[in-house]
Design a protein around this motif. Sequence first.
Motif, PDB file in Angstrom:
ATOM      1  N   GLY A  11     -43.618  18.001  10.451  1.00  0.00           N
ATOM      2  CA  GLY A  11     -42.892  16.744  10.616  1.00  0.00           C
ATOM      3  C   GLY A  11     -42.678  16.042   9.290  1.00  0.00           C
ATOM      4  O   GLY A  11     -41.591  15.510   9.021  1.00  0.00           O
ATOM      5  N   THR A  12     -43.706  16.039   8.443  1.00  0.00           N
ATOM      6  CA  THR A  12     -43.593  15.407   7.125  1.00  0.00           C
ATOM      7  C   THR A  12     -42.507  16.082   6.299  1.00  0.00           C
ATOM      8  O   THR A  12     -41.748  15.408   5.576  1.00  0.00           O
ATOM      9  CB  THR A  12     -44.940  15.489   6.378  1.00  0.00           C
ATOM     10  OG1 THR A  12     -45.943  14.816   7.140  1.00  0.00           O
ATOM     11  CG2 THR A  12     -44.838  14.849   5.001  1.00  0.00           C
ATOM     12  N   ALA A  14     -41.743   8.248   0.128  1.00  0.00           N
ATOM     13  CA  ALA A  14     -42.653   9.386   0.257  1.00  0.00           C
ATOM     14  C   ALA A  14     -43.830   9.039   1.172  1.00  0.00           C
ATOM     15  O   ALA A  14     -44.203   9.829   2.053  1.00  0.00           O
ATOM     16  CB  ALA A  14     -43.162   9.813  -1.119  1.00  0.00           C
ATOM     17  N   GLY A  15     -44.407   7.841   0.975  1.00  0.00           N
ATOM     18  CA  GLY A  15     -45.513   7.413   1.830  1.00  0.00           C
ATOM     19  C   GLY A  15     -45.094   7.287   3.280  1.00  0.00           C
ATOM     20  O   GLY A  15     -45.830   7.692   4.198  1.00  0.00           O
ATOM     21  N   ALA A  16     -43.893   6.741   3.513  1.00  0.00           N
ATOM     22  CA  ALA A  16     -43.376   6.599   4.880  1.00  0.00           C
ATOM     23  C   ALA A  16     -43.181   7.967   5.531  1.00  0.00           C
ATOM     24  O   ALA A  16     -43.397   8.123   6.748  1.00  0.00           O
ATOM     25  CB  ALA A  16     -42.066   5.826   4.870  1.00  0.00           C
ATOM     26  N   SER A  17     -42.796   8.960   4.746  1.00  0.00           N
ATOM     27  CA  SER A  17     -42.613  10.317   5.279  1.00  0.00           C
ATOM     28  C   SER A  17     -43.934  10.890   5.778  1.00  0.00           C
ATOM     29  O   SER A  17     -43.998  11.489   6.862  1.00  0.00           O
ATOM     30  CB  SER A  17     -42.016  11.235   4.203  1.00  0.00           C
ATOM     31  OG  SER A  17     -40.753  10.783   3.794  1.00  0.00           O
ATOM     32  N   TRP A  18     -45.005  10.700   4.995  1.00  0.00           N
ATOM     33  CA  TRP A  18     -46.316  11.204   5.407  1.00  0.00           C
ATOM     34  C   TRP A  18     -46.850  10.433   6.619  1.00  0.00           C
ATOM     35  O   TRP A  18     -47.426  11.024   7.537  1.00  0.00           O
ATOM     36  CB  TRP A  18     -47.303  11.119   4.241  1.00  0.00           C
ATOM     37  CG  TRP A  18     -47.052  12.135   3.179  1.00  0.00           C
ATOM     38  CD1 TRP A  18     -46.369  11.971   2.011  1.00  0.00           C
ATOM     39  CD2 TRP A  18     -47.465  13.512   3.203  1.00  0.00           C
ATOM     40  NE1 TRP A  18     -46.332  13.137   1.300  1.00  0.00           N
ATOM     41  CE2 TRP A  18     -46.995  14.101   2.001  1.00  0.00           C
ATOM     42  CE3 TRP A  18     -48.183  14.281   4.105  1.00  0.00           C
ATOM     43  CZ2 TRP A  18     -47.227  15.439   1.696  1.00  0.00           C
ATOM     44  CZ3 TRP A  18     -48.413  15.624   3.805  1.00  0.00           C
ATOM     45  CH2 TRP A  18     -47.945  16.183   2.608  1.00  0.00           C
ATOM     46  N   VAL A  19     -46.644   9.110   6.640  1.00  0.00           N
ATOM     47  CA  VAL A  19     -47.100   8.300   7.782  1.00  0.00           C
ATOM     48  C   VAL A  19     -46.334   8.688   9.049  1.00  0.00           C
ATOM     49  O   VAL A  19     -46.916   8.832  10.130  1.00  0.00           O
ATOM     50  CB  VAL A  19     -46.928   6.792   7.494  1.00  0.00           C
ATOM     51  CG1 VAL A  19     -47.189   5.961   8.750  1.00  0.00           C
ATOM     52  CG2 VAL A  19     -47.880   6.361   6.380  1.00  0.00           C
ATOM     53  N   ALA A  20     -45.007   8.875   8.924  1.00  0.00           N
ATOM     54  CA  ALA A  20     -44.197   9.267  10.075  1.00  0.00           C
ATOM     55  C   ALA A  20     -44.608  10.644  10.593  1.00  0.00           C
ATOM     56  O   ALA A  20     -44.668  10.867  11.808  1.00  0.00           O
ATOM     57  CB  ALA A  20     -42.713   9.268   9.691  1.00  0.00           C
ATOM     58  N   GLY A  21     -44.909  11.571   9.678  1.00  0.00           N
ATOM     59  CA  GLY A  21     -45.393  12.889  10.089  1.00  0.00           C
ATOM     60  C   GLY A  21     -46.714  12.792  10.828  1.00  0.00           C
ATOM     61  O   GLY A  21     -46.932  13.492  11.825  1.00  0.00           O
ATOM     62  N   PHE A  22     -47.597  11.902  10.357  1.00  0.00           N
ATOM     63  CA  PHE A  22     -48.887  11.704  11.019  1.00  0.00           C
ATOM     64  C   PHE A  22     -48.708  11.129  12.421  1.00  0.00           C
ATOM     65  O   PHE A  22     -49.325  11.599  13.387  1.00  0.00           O
ATOM     66  CB  PHE A  22     -49.765  10.774  10.180  1.00  0.00           C
ATOM     67  CG  PHE A  22     -51.055  10.388  10.848  1.00  0.00           C
ATOM     68  CD1 PHE A  22     -52.150  11.241  10.820  1.00  0.00           C
ATOM     69  CD2 PHE A  22     -51.170   9.185  11.521  1.00  0.00           C
ATOM     70  CE1 PHE A  22     -53.343  10.893  11.448  1.00  0.00           C
ATOM     71  CE2 PHE A  22     -52.356   8.829  12.156  1.00  0.00           C
ATOM     72  CZ  PHE A  22     -53.436   9.692  12.112  1.00  0.00           C
ATOM     73  N   LEU A  23     -47.851  10.103  12.549  1.00  0.00           N
ATOM     74  CA  LEU A  23     -47.637   9.476  13.859  1.00  0.00           C
ATOM     75  C   LEU A  23     -47.011  10.456  14.841  1.00  0.00           C
ATOM     76  O   LEU A  23     -47.394  10.498  16.023  1.00  0.00           O
ATOM     77  CB  LEU A  23     -46.741   8.241  13.700  1.00  0.00           C
ATOM     78  CG  LEU A  23     -47.341   7.072  12.912  1.00  0.00           C
ATOM     79  CD1 LEU A  23     -46.320   5.963  12.743  1.00  0.00           C
ATOM     80  CD2 LEU A  23     -48.602   6.547  13.602  1.00  0.00           C
ATOM     81  N   HIS A  24     -46.053  11.243  14.364  1.00  0.00           N
ATOM     82  CA  HIS A  24     -45.442  12.271  15.222  1.00  0.00           C
ATOM     83  C   HIS A  24     -46.499  13.250  15.717  1.00  0.00           C
ATOM     84  O   HIS A  24     -46.568  13.581  16.909  1.00  0.00           O
ATOM     85  CB  HIS A  24     -44.353  13.013  14.438  1.00  0.00           C
ATOM     86  CG  HIS A  24     -44.104  14.399  14.923  1.00  0.00           C
ATOM     87  ND1 HIS A  24     -43.478  14.680  16.117  1.00  0.00           N
ATOM     88  CD2 HIS A  24     -44.420  15.612  14.383  1.00  0.00           C
ATOM     89  CE1 HIS A  24     -43.405  15.987  16.295  1.00  0.00           C
ATOM     90  NE2 HIS A  24     -43.966  16.573  15.248  1.00  0.00           N
TER      91      HIS A  24
END
Length: 317
Positions: free
Chosen positions: A115-116, A151-161
């Motif tokens: 996802g990230t 970049a941080g939002a991408s990792w957070v969004a991948g985590f939430l997904h």
Amino acid sequence: MAKVSSQLVETQNNVTEFVLFGLFESQEMQHACFVVFSIIHVLTLLGNLLVVITINASKTLTAPMYFFLSHLSFADMCYPSATTPKMIADTFVKRKTISFNGCMTQLFSAHFFGGTEIFLLTAMAYDRYVAICKPLHYTTIMDRRKCGLLAGASWVAGFLHSILQTLLTVQLPFCGPNEIDNFFCDVHPLLKLACADTYLVGLIVVANSGMISLVSFIILIVSYIVILLSLRSQSSEGRHKALSTCGSHIITVLLVLVPPMFMYIRPSTTLSADKLVILFNIVMPPLLNPLIYTLRNNEVKNAMRKLWSIKRTSEKK
């Protein structure tokens, strides 16, 4: 009442491990898989590690595109590592098992890094859009803070997904059978084994994984169409450079997003082609991305040559 509750808990905790079927039943094919995927995995790790080291060590690769590329390469190292080592180890084991906790960890890790990767590609597309369509404001819009936030939002969004996928799956009751016709733990095969009605969970999976892939794909394709249309007003040299960069990104987008759309934009069912499709998605993009982004980019190639020449010079001294 207490007796019913106790029976329910026992039913939910009945399965402590899952049996994986793997890719092939033939021992010869499994041994061939060991050789092929061991080589691919090592090349994937080395290729992406080289990109990460080159970008972080180079003083010339400071543009936002390379900042995002280093994050993408790191995700590409981790994504196949969530599943491939287990698959390689299982090629010499007749009964391929994975614990319940190990299965959920594998599910979380694969969707987290996968996802990230999708969200990072979206951030990279935005960076290219600003660079080509708004060149005069590029340095102001894509400053270091904005890049860090994306970049941080991408990792957070991948985590939430990923955490949503995992929480939906881990709370399901598994009371047998426990055989997964796949080489790793994924959502659809696990929903098929659950001793409960998974229709609603299946819809959430489609909304989560499927729609993320579809919406990201649409956004990326539209953004690149806008970029390509805007190139008509640029010089031939600028057009060639932009087309080379965007061409690399479009190839990566197709490799990364088409398989998940096939896998998750449909009801919770398993198809015979699923194993090969998800294997392609896990193995090929992380392997090819370093080649796609380096062979078509002279700045990265020059930085690599300079890095290795400096290393050889220091070793001679």
